[in-house]
Enzyme design. Structure first.
Site, PDB file in Angstrom:
ATOM      1  CB  CYS A  10      -0.949   0.003   1.182  1.00 34.35           C
ATOM      2  SG  CYS A  10      -0.122  -0.165   2.769  1.00 34.35           S
ATOM      3  CB  CYS A  13       4.325  -0.482   2.160  1.00 32.98           C
ATOM      4  SG  CYS A  13       2.812  -1.044   2.918  1.00 32.98           S
TER       5      CYS A  13
END
Lengths: 76, 318
Positions: A10, A13
């Site tokens: 996502c 990250c």
């Protein structure tokens, strides 16, 4: 040194991985950044909130995007 | 103050007439957009500070001390305050199940977590007032408790992917944050969430403003008003695929309620858009089998429908 970034990919990250890259460049430390996206592996590492960062297989910060400064402290 | 600014902007600078449909729609649009984005930023900040005290690791520890229905209630309440994005649902699920928390209690947490979130609450409190906001909060927790208890009773443990039980995560230490870190976490959350949702807020309010100015009240009241017994079910079925616009649907729902759509129908619609969504199901499929996902969707869908009917019924006496 080995830096692991845990997260299923996502946005947070990706941000964390970029911060880690910056920290490595700015400190000049020899380090390899590895992204861990497999859920099983993430859970196995004891991480319940992503993103997380581990240095030499020791989970340091989880559940939030660590700043470049914080990562610098972890790796130097 | 925001109202004054919106009036000045729309009626003086843009030169629209207050008495026309266009004028009142445009005013409604600017006033609500500015108000909601402002309130969102403040509330996300405050809630993120509270959340920084409840990382999932701590939640897990707290939960393993409660059994039966108390566990479900507590899990459901913790679902409201624990930081949790859909990409963390799988690691949280594994962590809970692996540490011996019953499946039903795990689901109470997983159900409430997306239904009651700070963005939805802010929009409800600011557009509908505190009474409906509070009703939504309580019924969201209720749906989590009921859903969890039913899943527990059905004994679905065999539909959890086998590898989940084989993982051993061990004891993890909980990181204690200092205030600087809490504040920086909260600031990041504001940036991240507002950055993600503002488009939907604007689109939703824009559509709401259109409905506010133009939609025929009699028609809507006839189809989705308190007298149509099937409206709640229809609202839930329509709501499930609308996940991406969960934030945007609230202003639309508010405008619709102004036109005579019943409260319970509106609440069910909002819950269905947030609790049940295809992307979340795809992520959950990694740890639970299709049968359990089906049960999950059915149980949560039925609970939401129940809540909708309850509110439509209760509103007759208020």
């Amino acid at each position: 040194m080995e830096i692991k970034i845990f997260g299923p990919g996502c946005k947070n990250c990706v941000n964390l991985a970029n911060n880690a890259k910056k920290a490595v460049e700015e400190t000049g430390v020899e380090a390899e950044i590895i992204k861990v996206e497999d859920m099983k592996e993430i859970a196995q590492a004891g991480i319940m909130s992503t993103p997380a960062i581990a240095v030499d297989d020791e989970v340091k910060i989880k559940g939030r995007v660590a700043t470049v400064e914080e990562i610098k402290k972890l790796i130097s | 103050m925001i109202n004054k600014f919106a009036e000045l902007l729309v009626y003086n600078w843009m030169g629209l007439d207050e008495a026309t449909r266009l004028g009142s729609s445009v005013h409604f649009f600017f006033y609500d957009s500015i108000k909601i984005i402002f309130l969102l930023s403040i509330m996300i900040f405050v809630i993120s500070i509270i959340r920084s005290f409840f990382p999932p690791e701590k939640t897990k520890k707290l939960l393993s001390n409660y059994k039966k229905i108390f566990g479900n209630i507590f899990a459901s309440i913790l679902g409201v305050v624990t930081p949790f994005c859909s990409c963390s649902s799988v690691p949280i699920f594994i962590g809970f199940v692996e540490s011996g928390i019953p499946l039903g209690i795990t689901f109470s947490f997983l159900i409430t977590s997306p239904i009651v979130n700070e963005v939805a609450l802010v929009m409800l409190f600011s557009l509908f007032g505190w009474k409906i906001g509070l009703l939504y909060l309580i019924s969201g927790i209720l749906v989590g408790v009921i859903g969890g208890i039913i899943i527990e009773k059905l004994g679905m443990e065999k539909y959890v992917e086998e590898y989940v039980y084989e993982i051993s995560t061990g004891e993890e230490d909980i990181e204690e944050l200092n205030w600087d870190q809490r504040i920086s976490f909260a600031k990041n959350e504001v940036k991240d969430i507002v950055g993600r949702v503002w488009k939907f807020v604007i689109i939703g309010i824009g559509l709401g403003a259109l409905i506010h100015g133009y939609a025929p009240a009699e028609l809507l009241a006839q189809y989705a008003g308190p007298d149509n017994p099937l409206s709640v079910i229809a609202a839930v079925i329509v709501g499930i695929p609308l996940y991406a616009n969960a934030v945007g649907t609230i202003p639309i729902v508010q405008a619709l309620m102004g036109k005579g759509v019943a409260l319970g129908t509106a609440l069910s619609f909002m819950m269905a858009t947030t609790a049940l969504s295809l992307p979340a199901m795809i992520i959950l499929r990694k740890v639970i089998k299709t049968q359990l996902i089906t049960v999950f969707v059915t149980v949560v869908g039925l609970s939401i429908i129940g809540v909708g009917y309850m509110f439509n019924f209760v509103m007759n006496f208020v």
